[in-house]
Design a protein around this motif. Structure first.
Motif, PDB file in Angstrom:
ATOM      1  N   SER A  18       0.838  -1.203   0.000  1.00 43.21           N
ATOM      2  CA  SER A  18       0.000   0.000   0.000  1.00 43.21           C
ATOM      3  C   SER A  18       0.869   1.247   0.000  1.00 43.21           C
ATOM      4  N   PHE A  23      -3.500   3.453  -0.849  1.00 50.68           N
ATOM      5  CA  PHE A  23      -3.879   2.965  -2.178  1.00 50.68           C
ATOM      6  C   PHE A  23      -2.999   1.787  -2.592  1.00 50.68           C
ATOM      7  N   LYS A  27      -4.658   4.872 -10.792  1.00 52.57           N
ATOM      8  CA  LYS A  27      -5.810   4.797 -11.699  1.00 52.57           C
ATOM      9  C   LYS A  27      -5.432   4.175 -13.038  1.00 52.57           C
ATOM     10  N   ALA A 127      -8.098  -5.615  -4.221  1.00 48.04           N
ATOM     11  CA  ALA A 127      -8.878  -5.053  -3.134  1.00 48.04           C
ATOM     12  C   ALA A 127     -10.220  -5.767  -2.972  1.00 48.04           C
ATOM     13  N   GLN A 131     -11.207  -7.898   0.339  1.00 44.62           N
ATOM     14  CA  GLN A 131     -12.332  -7.407   1.126  1.00 44.62           C
ATOM     15  C   GLN A 131     -13.296  -8.555   1.443  1.00 44.62           C
ATOM     16  N   GLU A 153      -4.486   9.384  -5.302  1.00 49.58           N
ATOM     17  CA  GLU A 153      -5.728   8.769  -5.779  1.00 49.58           C
ATOM     18  C   GLU A 153      -5.420   7.378  -6.303  1.00 49.58           C
ATOM     19  N   LEU A 155      -6.854   3.014  -6.308  1.00 51.92           N
ATOM     20  CA  LEU A 155      -7.726   1.973  -5.757  1.00 51.92           C
ATOM     21  C   LEU A 155      -7.406   1.791  -4.281  1.00 51.92           C
ATOM     22  N   ARG A 156      -8.420   1.956  -3.459  1.00 51.52           N
ATOM     23  CA  ARG A 156      -8.229   1.861  -2.009  1.00 51.52           C
ATOM     24  C   ARG A 156      -7.950   0.431  -1.568  1.00 51.52           C
ATOM     25  N   GLY A 159     -11.576  -0.707   0.727  1.00 48.89           N
ATOM     26  CA  GLY A 159     -12.513   0.308   0.281  1.00 48.89           C
ATOM     27  C   GLY A 159     -13.858   0.281   0.961  1.00 48.89           C
ATOM     28  N   GLY A 160     -14.407  -0.888   1.181  1.00 44.86           N
ATOM     29  CA  GLY A 160     -15.784  -0.978   1.646  1.00 44.86           C
ATOM     30  C   GLY A 160     -15.897  -0.935   3.151  1.00 44.86           C
ATOM     31  N   SER A 161     -17.026  -1.391   3.643  1.00 42.18           N
ATOM     32  CA  SER A 161     -17.243  -1.371   5.094  1.00 42.18           C
ATOM     33  C   SER A 161     -16.894  -2.739   5.670  1.00 42.18           C
TER      34      SER A 161
END
Ligand SMILES: NC(=O)c1ccc[n+]([C@@H]2O[C@H](COP(=O)([O-])OP(=O)(O)OC[C@H]3O[C@@H](n4cnc5c(N)ncnc54)[C@H](OP(=O)(O)O)[C@@H]3O)[C@@H](O)[C@H]2O)c1
Length: 189
Positions: A18, A23, A27, A127, A131, A153, A155-156, A159-161
């Motif tokens: 990371s 990230f 992109k 990711a 996840q 910037e 891709l995290r 990313g989600g919860s």
């Protein structure tokens, strides 16, 4: 008991690199940021190519999502002949004998398909798939390598919860090139 100490002895390690700002990809998918030389961290360690190769031999199997697979093919396939499972709902032509495609339940993949055959299973992205593995509680260890760069910037990493939960820090290795590897194991359930 942590999953890594289950009777079958299998361990799923999520490994990702990371940026400092969280990230894992730019992109445009460029990976040049992974090679960007920074100032040398004198107190850090470095490993030889032989040591790196010896370490990679301890990995029994890789698991990756189809987008990571596509990118790995473009980059020149970094996983050698180590058995690799690509998770995808699509049909793919066979690219190497070491690659299998899997579509279906991820718990079944780990517990039924992989665990009887492999001990040291590495989940290497991306990711989306990581996840899902975390949501399902299928990850025993997280090895997060932090690169000394801000990307701004992309891709995290996560990313989600995700469900909140503690992880136990097991090891920290700082490298001369400024990368830091953080190893965690899942907290006792
Ligand atoms: N910095 C790092 O350490 C690192 C590591 C790995 C990857 N990356 C980068 O991350 C990017 C790719 O990550 P990503 O999050 O976009 O994609 P990804 O996780 O690699 O792949 C997503 C795909 O995997 C399949 N998939 C995921 N979960 C599934 C499930 N539960 N069941 C069935 N199929 C499932 C689907 O494939 P189908 O659409 O084929 O059905 C989905 O479109 C690339 O740019 C790559 O270079 C960076």
């Amino acid at each position: 008991m942590p999953r890594s100490e289950t009777a079958r002895g299998r361990c799923v390690t999520l490994h990702m690199v990371s940026s400092l700002d969280g990230f894992i990809a730019k992109k445009n998918n460029s990976v040049s940021w992974l090679d960007t030389p920074g100032s040398v961290y004198e107190a850090g360690v470095s490993i030889s190519q032989q040591e790196a190769a010896d370490f990679l031999k301890t990995i029994d199997c890789y698991v990756l999502g189809s987008r990571t697979y596509e990118h790995a093919l473009e980059l020149g396939w970094p996983y050698g002949d180590t058995p690799t499972v690509v998770v995808t709902g699509r049909k793919w032509p066979s690219a190497r004998t070491s690659i299998e495609f899997y579509s279906g339940d991820l718990k079944t993949l780990v517990d039924v398909k992989l665990a009887p055959r492999y001990g040291n299973i590495w989940l290497v992205g991306g990711a989306m798939l990581c996840q899902r593995f975390l949501e399902l509680g299928l990850v025993d260890e997280i090895k997060l390598t932090v690169a000394p760069v801000l990307l701004g910037e992309g891709l995290r990493l996560f990313g989600g919860s995700l469900a909140a939960g503690r992880w136990n820090l097991k090891n920290v290795v700082a490298y001369k090139n400024g990368f830091v590897e953080l190893s965690y194991s899942a907290a006792t359930k």
